[in-house]
Motif scaffolding. Sequence first.
Motif, PDB file in Angstrom:
ATOM      1  N   GLU A  71       0.653  -1.172   0.040  1.00  0.00           N
ATOM      2  CA  GLU A  71       0.047   0.140   0.064  1.00  0.00           C
ATOM      3  C   GLU A  71       0.870   1.251  -0.090  1.00  0.00           C
ATOM      4  O   GLU A  71       0.587   2.080  -0.863  1.00  0.00           O
ATOM      5  CB  GLU A  71      -0.882   0.071   1.307  1.00  0.00           C
ATOM      6  CG  GLU A  71      -1.817   1.164   1.391  1.00  0.00           C
ATOM      7  CD  GLU A  71      -2.583   1.038   2.777  1.00  0.00           C
ATOM      8  OE1 GLU A  71      -3.243   2.099   2.753  1.00  0.00           O
ATOM      9  OE2 GLU A  71      -2.359   0.554   3.567  1.00  0.00           O
ATOM     10  N   SER A  72       1.807   1.146   0.719  1.00  0.00           N
ATOM     11  CA  SER A  72       2.738   2.341   0.886  1.00  0.00           C
ATOM     12  C   SER A  72       3.487   2.673  -0.582  1.00  0.00           C
ATOM     13  O   SER A  72       3.583   3.867  -1.066  1.00  0.00           O
ATOM     14  CB  SER A  72       3.596   2.173   1.980  1.00  0.00           C
ATOM     15  OG  SER A  72       4.761   3.252   2.034  1.00  0.00           O
ATOM     16  N   ALA A  73       3.958   1.596  -1.269  1.00  0.00           N
ATOM     17  CA  ALA A  73       4.721   1.775  -2.604  1.00  0.00           C
ATOM     18  C   ALA A  73       3.602   2.170  -3.446  1.00  0.00           C
ATOM     19  O   ALA A  73       4.043   3.293  -4.171  1.00  0.00           O
ATOM     20  CB  ALA A  73       5.217   0.248  -3.123  1.00  0.00           C
ATOM     21  N   ASP A  74       2.243   1.758  -3.389  1.00  0.00           N
ATOM     22  CA  ASP A  74       1.301   2.579  -4.254  1.00  0.00           C
ATOM     23  C   ASP A  74       1.082   3.700  -4.213  1.00  0.00           C
ATOM     24  O   ASP A  74       1.029   4.725  -5.155  1.00  0.00           O
ATOM     25  CB  ASP A  74       0.140   1.698  -4.450  1.00  0.00           C
ATOM     26  CG  ASP A  74       0.150   0.157  -4.762  1.00  0.00           C
ATOM     27  OD1 ASP A  74       1.040   0.070  -5.584  1.00  0.00           O
ATOM     28  OD2 ASP A  74      -0.804  -0.617  -4.500  1.00  0.00           O
ATOM     29  N   ALA A  75       1.295   4.367  -2.949  1.00  0.00           N
ATOM     30  CA  ALA A  75       0.893   5.770  -2.569  1.00  0.00           C
ATOM     31  C   ALA A  75       2.084   6.391  -3.126  1.00  0.00           C
ATOM     32  O   ALA A  75       2.048   7.589  -3.499  1.00  0.00           O
ATOM     33  CB  ALA A  75       0.666   5.816  -0.990  1.00  0.00           C
ATOM     34  N   VAL A  76       3.406   5.973  -2.893  1.00  0.00           N
ATOM     35  CA  VAL A  76       4.517   6.743  -3.248  1.00  0.00           C
ATOM     36  C   VAL A  76       4.533   6.901  -4.667  1.00  0.00           C
ATOM     37  O   VAL A  76       4.694   7.822  -5.324  1.00  0.00           O
ATOM     38  CB  VAL A  76       5.940   6.171  -2.767  1.00  0.00           C
ATOM     39  CG1 VAL A  76       7.036   6.580  -3.495  1.00  0.00           C
ATOM     40  CG2 VAL A  76       5.863   6.086  -1.396  1.00  0.00           C
ATOM     41  N   ALA A  77       4.063   5.789  -5.418  1.00  0.00           N
ATOM     42  CA  ALA A  77       4.146   5.947  -6.870  1.00  0.00           C
ATOM     43  C   ALA A  77       2.988   6.888  -7.325  1.00  0.00           C
ATOM     44  O   ALA A  77       3.337   7.659  -8.460  1.00  0.00           O
ATOM     45  CB  ALA A  77       3.731   4.601  -7.558  1.00  0.00           C
ATOM     46  N   GLY A  78       1.949   6.945  -6.646  1.00  0.00           N
ATOM     47  CA  GLY A  78       0.775   8.155  -6.932  1.00  0.00           C
ATOM     48  C   GLY A  78       1.338   9.487  -6.823  1.00  0.00           C
ATOM     49  O   GLY A  78       1.161  10.338  -7.604  1.00  0.00           O
ATOM     50  N   LEU A  79       2.249   9.716  -5.889  1.00  0.00           N
ATOM     51  CA  LEU A  79       2.982  10.865  -5.633  1.00  0.00           C
ATOM     52  C   LEU A  79       3.883  11.385  -6.780  1.00  0.00           C
ATOM     53  O   LEU A  79       3.827  12.328  -7.245  1.00  0.00           O
ATOM     54  CB  LEU A  79       3.651  11.110  -4.322  1.00  0.00           C
ATOM     55  CG  LEU A  79       2.894  11.000  -3.111  1.00  0.00           C
ATOM     56  CD1 LEU A  79       3.541  10.980  -1.770  1.00  0.00           C
ATOM     57  CD2 LEU A  79       1.629  11.991  -2.793  1.00  0.00           C
ATOM     58  N   LEU A  80       4.655  10.424  -7.105  1.00  0.00           N
ATOM     59  CA  LEU A  80       5.688  10.688  -8.103  1.00  0.00           C
ATOM     60  C   LEU A  80       4.919  11.046  -9.525  1.00  0.00           C
ATOM     61  O   LEU A  80       5.332  11.843 -10.235  1.00  0.00           O
ATOM     62  CB  LEU A  80       6.607   9.446  -8.378  1.00  0.00           C
ATOM     63  CG  LEU A  80       7.735   9.364  -7.204  1.00  0.00           C
ATOM     64  CD1 LEU A  80       8.370   8.125  -7.102  1.00  0.00           C
ATOM     65  CD2 LEU A  80       8.505  10.586  -7.167  1.00  0.00           C
ATOM     66  N   ARG A  81       3.717  10.099  -9.581  1.00  0.00           N
ATOM     67  CA  ARG A  81       2.977  10.468 -10.961  1.00  0.00           C
ATOM     68  C   ARG A  81       2.247  11.703 -11.070  1.00  0.00           C
ATOM     69  O   ARG A  81       2.380  12.227 -12.267  1.00  0.00           O
ATOM     70  CB  ARG A  81       2.129   9.233 -11.230  1.00  0.00           C
ATOM     71  CG  ARG A  81       2.399   7.877 -11.508  1.00  0.00           C
ATOM     72  CD  ARG A  81       1.236   6.759 -11.869  1.00  0.00           C
ATOM     73  NE  ARG A  81       1.858   5.530 -11.906  1.00  0.00           N
ATOM     74  CZ  ARG A  81       1.688   4.731 -10.931  1.00  0.00           C
ATOM     75  NH1 ARG A  81       0.928   4.850  -9.915  1.00  0.00           N
ATOM     76  NH2 ARG A  81       2.190   3.315 -10.981  1.00  0.00           N
ATOM     77  N   ASP A  82       1.992  12.128 -10.081  1.00  0.00           N
ATOM     78  CA  ASP A  82       1.365  13.499  -9.939  1.00  0.00           C
ATOM     79  C   ASP A  82       2.232  14.595 -10.249  1.00  0.00           C
ATOM     80  O   ASP A  82       1.491  15.624 -10.670  1.00  0.00           O
ATOM     81  CB  ASP A  82       0.463  13.665  -8.596  1.00  0.00           C
ATOM     82  CG  ASP A  82      -0.708  12.618  -8.389  1.00  0.00           C
ATOM     83  OD1 ASP A  82      -1.233  12.064  -9.371  1.00  0.00           O
ATOM     84  OD2 ASP A  82      -1.002  12.608  -7.429  1.00  0.00           O
ATOM     85  N   THR A  83       3.349  14.562 -10.057  1.00  0.00           N
ATOM     86  CA  THR A  83       4.455  15.489 -10.317  1.00  0.00           C
ATOM     87  C   THR A  83       4.312  15.751 -11.975  1.00  0.00           C
ATOM     88  O   THR A  83       4.706  16.867 -12.343  1.00  0.00           O
ATOM     89  CB  THR A  83       5.841  15.093 -10.200  1.00  0.00           C
ATOM     90  OG1 THR A  83       6.208  14.171 -10.863  1.00  0.00           O
ATOM     91  CG2 THR A  83       6.058  14.868  -8.579  1.00  0.00           C
TER      92      THR A  83
END
Length: 490
Positions: A71-83
């Motif tokens: 879940e944490s990995a998915d959340a981090v990936a979302g933050l990076l995509r949103d940049t």
Amino acid sequence: MNTADLGLSYLIKLSRMTDADPSASTTEQTLDQSIAGAVVGGLPAAITDLGRLVRIPSVSWPAFDPAHVAESADAVAGLLRDTGVFDRVEVKQAQKAGFPDGELGHPAVLATRAAKNGRPTVLLYAHHDVQPPGDEASWQTKPFEPTVVGDRLYGRGAADDKAGVVSHVAAIRALAETVPADELELGLAVFIEGEEEHGSHSFVNFLEDNREALAADAIVVADSDNWDTETPNLTVALRGACAFNLTVSTLGHASHSGMWGGAAPDAMLATIKLLSTLWDENGSVAVAGLTSHDAETPPFDEAELAASAAFVDGVRAIGTGSVLSRLWFQPSITVTGIDAPSIANASNTLVPSVTVRISMRVAPGQTSDDARDALLAHLTAHAPFGARLDFHDFEGGDPFLVDANGWAAQAAKQAMTDAWGTPPVEAGIGGSIPFIADLVRVFPDAQILVTGVEDPDTRAHSPNESLHLGVFKRAILTEALLLARLNQRS
């Protein structure tokens, strides 16, 4: 105060930016001011994002639910995509080294964008897994409920190393907000590991599997600390590590201590006598073959050591030489655990075997393997009463020395000076980041910069871990300035 409300109250307090360098061009000053404005304006969102990550109990140890790490990995990936700056963002796994049946490591995040027109590529590293919370009764706040008290955000992973993750994200956001898309030519790779707190068992294979995507001219490892809340560190030395279990056996089974005590050697006696040979009367390591590194250290007296390490009244420091040379440049040996009968189960018997966990820090300049061999030879030679020794469950990693004169280090030190308002201390760290040796091996031409968001009061790995929010802001600003300036470098 919760993290959602934090930004407004800290926006003015944390917005200090040093005066522009009078020798810099107008264009450079304008870029720095724009970056600083973007960092300050984005700080509330960064703190909120950090709070959301802290709420995910992403403990990578086997006894904890691995779904939280995913879940944490998915959340981090979302933050990076949103940049919006990356060509590709993936959640990936690699096989653990030395584990049977192709067991995979915890999920990591890999984001990449290609460099253009000869610009350098920078790899940003952090990890999204955290230590177990420990005894929750020792926490003043709930470990996975981010809570602001004064200038600090409390929670497991609030500093180590989810703040490192978010500092990367926030710096990239500031860069993207400030530099027009058609002028952003810097290559970027972001590697957010998912099992650093439990040995980085798949790290080497992840590097090999993704060697091309991770290749960079400079690597920023955001997993270290700072001299204090007002002075940054560039970490230039790390001790290596070697740890293993030692089982000492003297008897085939437990025996009555009254019948046989005084003639039959019990394993507890043998273990205590054997371990006592590891240190001299000053507490310095007394193992032949272990080496030290010779380098100057900043002033730091034993009173500061006692306060920082929370000595009990009357306790004195161990070792010889300057305090920081003992912590940065000399080997140390610690017994971190003992498997033996508890007092509650202490019957009047001679214990047949005892197992201890031995953790050694290796001084820069010596490999972990050489130090391990010296320690095993010492233990074998000093086994009392013919006790049988069994060594198992080895872990290790080499020490690291940074060339602080390279172009990337010079750029990082200037960015720190501008963001913090004071030059960085070039500091050693007594702890270890074993995977850095793997980065050096796989990417020998890359310059490696070890930075971080921690400070002496962070208490990483301990109850009441916290992040100083002023340090967080200045760490983001440092990295954003560094990236913006490297975007202009051929």
